[in-house]
Design an enzyme around this catalytic site. Structure first.
Site, PDB file in Angstrom:
ATOM      1  N   CYS A 186     -63.878 -32.051 -39.722  1.00 54.48           N
ATOM      2  CA  CYS A 186     -62.469 -31.798 -39.451  1.00 54.48           C
ATOM      3  C   CYS A 186     -61.700 -33.007 -39.941  1.00 54.48           C
ATOM      4  O   CYS A 186     -61.890 -34.120 -39.439  1.00 54.48           O
ATOM      5  CB  CYS A 186     -62.247 -31.576 -37.952  1.00 54.48           C
ATOM      6  N   GLU A 205     -59.055 -26.757 -43.195  1.00 57.43           N
ATOM      7  CA  GLU A 205     -60.301 -26.996 -43.931  1.00 57.43           C
ATOM      8  C   GLU A 205     -60.107 -26.496 -45.347  1.00 57.43           C
ATOM      9  O   GLU A 205     -59.321 -25.573 -45.593  1.00 57.43           O
ATOM     10  CB  GLU A 205     -61.474 -26.276 -43.250  1.00 57.43           C
TER      11      GLU A 205
END
Length: 223
Positions: free
Chosen positions: A2, A101
Protein backbone atom coordinates in the site's frame (compact mmCIF):
# COMPACT_ATOMS: atom_id res chain seq x y z
CA UNK A 1 1.60 -3.35 -0.71
CA UNK A 2 0.00 0.00 0.00
CA UNK A 3 1.71 3.16 -1.19
CA UNK A 4 -1.10 5.74 -1.31
CA UNK A 5 -4.46 6.11 0.40
CA UNK A 6 -7.16 8.60 1.35
CA UNK A 7 -8.30 10.14 4.64
CA UNK A 8 -11.07 12.59 3.86
CA UNK A 9 -14.01 11.56 6.04
CA UNK A 10 -12.34 8.85 8.12
CA UNK A 11 -11.57 11.23 10.98
CA UNK A 12 -15.21 11.69 11.99
CA UNK A 13 -15.93 7.97 11.72
CA UNK A 14 -12.91 7.07 13.83
CA UNK A 15 -14.11 9.26 16.67
CA UNK A 16 -17.60 7.74 16.60
CA UNK A 17 -16.46 4.12 16.61
CA UNK A 18 -13.52 4.21 19.01
CA UNK A 19 -14.81 6.72 21.62
CA UNK A 20 -11.47 8.47 21.78
CA UNK A 21 -10.10 10.53 24.66
CA UNK A 22 -8.23 12.75 22.22
CA UNK A 23 -8.09 13.34 18.47
CA UNK A 24 -5.44 15.32 16.60
CA UNK A 25 -6.54 17.89 14.05
CA UNK A 26 -5.26 16.65 10.68
CA UNK A 27 -6.59 18.07 7.41
CA UNK A 28 -8.39 15.65 5.07
CA UNK A 29 -6.47 14.29 2.10
CA UNK A 30 -7.32 12.47 -1.11
CA UNK A 31 -3.69 11.61 -1.82
CA UNK A 32 -1.66 10.55 1.21
CA UNK A 33 1.90 9.65 0.26
CA UNK A 34 4.88 8.25 2.17
CA UNK A 35 6.42 10.49 4.89
CA UNK A 36 3.22 12.55 5.19
CA UNK A 37 1.25 12.90 8.43
CA UNK A 38 -1.61 10.46 8.91
CA UNK A 39 -4.26 9.98 11.60
CA UNK A 40 -3.49 6.95 13.76
CA UNK A 41 -5.50 5.53 16.68
CA UNK A 42 -3.70 3.82 19.55
CA UNK A 43 -4.04 2.92 23.22
CA UNK A 44 -1.25 4.64 25.14
CA UNK A 45 -0.74 5.39 28.83
CA UNK A 46 -4.25 4.18 29.59
CA UNK A 47 -5.90 6.40 27.00
CA UNK A 48 -7.39 5.75 23.60
CA UNK A 49 -6.29 8.52 21.26
CA UNK A 50 -5.88 9.44 17.61
CA UNK A 51 -2.61 11.22 16.92
CA UNK A 52 -0.61 12.44 13.95
CA UNK A 53 2.17 10.12 12.80
CA UNK A 54 4.59 10.16 9.92
CA UNK A 55 3.86 7.33 7.48
CA UNK A 56 6.99 5.21 7.22
CA UNK A 57 8.06 3.31 10.33
CA UNK A 58 11.51 3.95 11.77
CA UNK A 59 12.46 1.60 14.66
CA UNK A 60 13.65 3.27 17.84
CA UNK A 61 17.13 1.77 17.45
CA UNK A 62 17.69 3.11 13.91
CA UNK A 63 20.66 5.47 13.55
CA UNK A 64 18.88 7.61 10.96
CA UNK A 65 15.56 7.95 9.16
CA UNK A 66 16.77 7.16 5.66
CA UNK A 67 14.87 3.87 5.17
CA UNK A 68 11.34 4.18 6.58
CA UNK A 69 9.12 1.13 6.10
CA UNK A 70 5.68 1.89 4.70
CA UNK A 71 4.41 -1.68 4.97
CA UNK A 72 5.00 -4.71 7.18
CA UNK A 73 4.12 -8.21 6.02
CA UNK A 74 1.50 -9.72 8.32
CA UNK A 75 3.15 -13.15 8.17
CA UNK A 76 6.60 -11.96 9.33
CA UNK A 77 6.04 -8.76 11.35
CA UNK A 78 5.92 -10.59 14.70
CA UNK A 79 9.46 -11.93 14.24
CA UNK A 80 11.24 -9.48 11.94
CA UNK A 81 13.64 -7.22 13.94
CA UNK A 82 12.29 -4.10 12.25
CA UNK A 83 8.75 -4.70 13.53
CA UNK A 84 8.65 -7.29 16.33
CA UNK A 85 8.82 -4.85 19.27
CA UNK A 86 6.00 -2.77 17.80
CA UNK A 87 3.98 -5.92 17.08
CA UNK A 88 4.13 -6.80 20.79
CA UNK A 89 3.54 -3.38 22.30
CA UNK A 90 2.63 -0.74 19.74
CA UNK A 91 -0.23 -1.87 17.53
CA UNK A 92 -2.47 0.80 16.05
CA UNK A 93 -5.27 1.54 13.59
CA UNK A 94 -4.72 3.84 10.61
CA UNK A 95 -7.87 5.57 9.41
CA UNK A 96 -8.72 5.37 5.70
CA UNK A 97 -11.53 5.79 3.20
CA UNK A 98 -9.80 3.82 0.45
CA UNK A 99 -6.43 3.04 -1.06
CA UNK A 100 -4.71 3.23 -4.43
CA UNK A 101 -2.84 0.50 -6.29
CA UNK A 102 -1.26 0.39 -9.73
CA UNK A 103 -1.76 -2.41 -12.25
CA UNK A 104 0.85 -3.09 -14.89
CA UNK A 105 -0.68 -3.11 -18.36
CA UNK A 106 2.10 -3.63 -20.86
CA UNK A 107 4.62 -0.88 -20.24
CA UNK A 108 2.04 1.36 -18.58
CA UNK A 109 0.63 1.40 -15.06
CA UNK A 110 -3.08 2.01 -14.49
CA UNK A 111 -4.08 3.33 -11.04
CA UNK A 112 -7.07 1.77 -9.30
CA UNK A 113 -9.00 2.94 -6.27
CA UNK A 114 -10.17 0.37 -3.70
CA UNK A 115 -12.87 1.08 -1.13
CA UNK A 116 -15.76 -0.56 0.68
CA UNK A 117 -19.01 -1.01 -1.25
CA UNK A 118 -20.76 0.91 1.51
CA UNK A 119 -18.34 3.81 0.95
CA UNK A 120 -17.83 3.87 4.73
CA UNK A 121 -14.40 4.64 6.20
CA UNK A 122 -12.41 1.79 7.75
CA UNK A 123 -9.06 1.14 9.41
CA UNK A 124 -5.80 -0.52 8.42
CA UNK A 125 -3.96 -2.67 10.93
CA UNK A 126 -0.78 -0.78 11.75
CA UNK A 127 2.32 -0.63 13.92
CA UNK A 128 3.88 2.49 15.40
CA UNK A 129 7.24 3.51 16.78
CA UNK A 130 8.85 6.47 18.54
CA UNK A 131 12.17 7.50 17.04
CA UNK A 132 14.59 10.02 18.49
CA UNK A 133 17.57 11.25 16.55
CA UNK A 134 19.16 14.25 14.86
CA UNK A 135 17.46 16.46 17.40
CA UNK A 136 14.05 15.15 16.31
CA UNK A 137 11.34 13.11 17.95
CA UNK A 138 9.10 11.32 15.45
CA UNK A 139 6.04 9.15 15.82
CA UNK A 140 6.07 6.85 12.79
CA UNK A 141 3.84 4.05 11.53
CA UNK A 142 3.54 1.24 8.98
CA UNK A 143 0.55 -0.54 7.44
CA UNK A 144 0.36 -4.33 7.64
CA UNK A 145 -0.24 -6.17 4.37
CA UNK A 146 -1.50 -9.64 3.54
CA UNK A 147 -2.33 -11.74 0.48
CA UNK A 148 -4.78 -10.00 -1.83
CA UNK A 149 -8.39 -11.15 -1.90
CA UNK A 150 -10.10 -12.15 -5.16
CA UNK A 151 -10.90 -8.55 -6.09
CA UNK A 152 -7.62 -6.88 -5.13
CA UNK A 153 -5.64 -9.68 -6.80
CA UNK A 154 -6.76 -8.39 -10.20
CA UNK A 155 -4.47 -5.40 -9.59
CA UNK A 156 -1.77 -6.57 -7.15
CA UNK A 157 -0.90 -9.72 -5.19
CA UNK A 158 -0.81 -7.88 -1.84
CA UNK A 159 -3.33 -5.70 -0.03
CA UNK A 160 -3.45 -3.83 3.29
CA UNK A 161 -5.01 -5.57 6.27
CA UNK A 162 -8.44 -3.98 6.72
CA UNK A 163 -10.10 -4.31 10.15
CA UNK A 164 -13.51 -3.29 11.42
CA UNK A 165 -15.72 -3.82 14.44
CA UNK A 166 -14.46 -6.08 17.22
CA UNK A 167 -11.42 -7.10 15.16
CA UNK A 168 -10.21 -3.50 15.04
CA UNK A 169 -10.60 -3.06 18.79
CA UNK A 170 -8.84 -6.35 19.49
CA UNK A 171 -5.87 -5.40 17.31
CA UNK A 172 -5.37 -2.11 19.15
CA UNK A 173 -5.81 -3.63 22.66
CA UNK A 174 -2.36 -3.89 24.31
CA UNK A 175 -3.68 -6.45 26.79
CA UNK A 176 -4.29 -9.07 24.10
CA UNK A 177 -1.38 -11.46 23.57
CA UNK A 178 0.31 -10.93 20.18
CA UNK A 179 0.35 -14.65 19.39
CA UNK A 180 -3.46 -14.70 19.32
CA UNK A 181 -3.75 -11.93 16.73
CA UNK A 182 -2.61 -13.74 13.61
CA UNK A 183 -6.15 -14.78 12.79
CA UNK A 184 -7.10 -11.12 12.37
CA UNK A 185 -4.50 -10.47 9.69
CA UNK A 186 -6.38 -12.05 6.81
CA UNK A 187 -7.58 -10.73 3.43
CA UNK A 188 -10.73 -8.64 3.80
CA UNK A 189 -13.97 -9.98 2.35
CA UNK A 190 -13.87 -9.21 -1.38
CA UNK A 191 -17.68 -9.17 -1.53
CA UNK A 192 -17.67 -6.03 0.63
CA UNK A 193 -15.27 -4.10 -1.62
CA UNK A 194 -15.12 -2.43 -5.01
CA UNK A 195 -12.15 -1.36 -7.14
CA UNK A 196 -12.13 0.73 -10.30
CA UNK A 197 -9.67 2.50 -12.61
CA UNK A 198 -9.05 6.20 -12.05
CA UNK A 199 -7.09 8.93 -13.79
CA UNK A 200 -3.32 9.32 -13.79
CA UNK A 201 -3.45 12.55 -11.76
CA UNK A 202 -3.10 10.58 -8.51
CA UNK A 203 0.48 9.79 -9.50
CA UNK A 204 1.50 13.34 -8.63
CA UNK A 205 1.51 13.84 -4.85
CA UNK A 206 0.71 17.53 -5.35
CA UNK A 207 -2.73 16.65 -6.74
CA UNK A 208 -5.66 16.49 -4.33
CA UNK A 209 -9.43 16.56 -4.33
CA UNK A 210 -12.40 14.25 -4.99
CA UNK A 211 -11.75 14.13 -8.73
CA UNK A 212 -8.84 11.77 -8.02
CA UNK A 213 -11.23 8.95 -7.06
CA UNK A 214 -13.65 9.33 -9.94
CA UNK A 215 -13.79 6.25 -12.21
CA UNK A 216 -12.47 6.75 -15.73
CA UNK A 217 -13.74 3.56 -17.41
CA UNK A 218 -16.15 0.66 -17.08
CA UNK A 219 -15.44 -1.16 -13.83
CA UNK A 220 -17.87 -4.05 -14.28
CA UNK A 221 -15.07 -6.58 -13.79
CA UNK A 222 -14.84 -5.57 -10.15
CA UNK A 223 -18.53 -5.29 -9.21
Amino acid sequence: MCGRFTQYKARERLGQVLQLDYMADIPPSYNIAPTQQVLVAREHDGKREAVAMRWGLIPSWAKDKKSPQLNARADTAATKPMFRAAFKKRRCLIAADGYYEWKKIGKAKQPYYHRLKSDEPFTFAGLWEWWKGDGEELLTCAILTTDANELAREVHDRMPVILDGADALAWMDPEIAPESLGQLLQPFDAAKMVAFPIGQAVGNVKNHGPTLIEPVADNSLFN
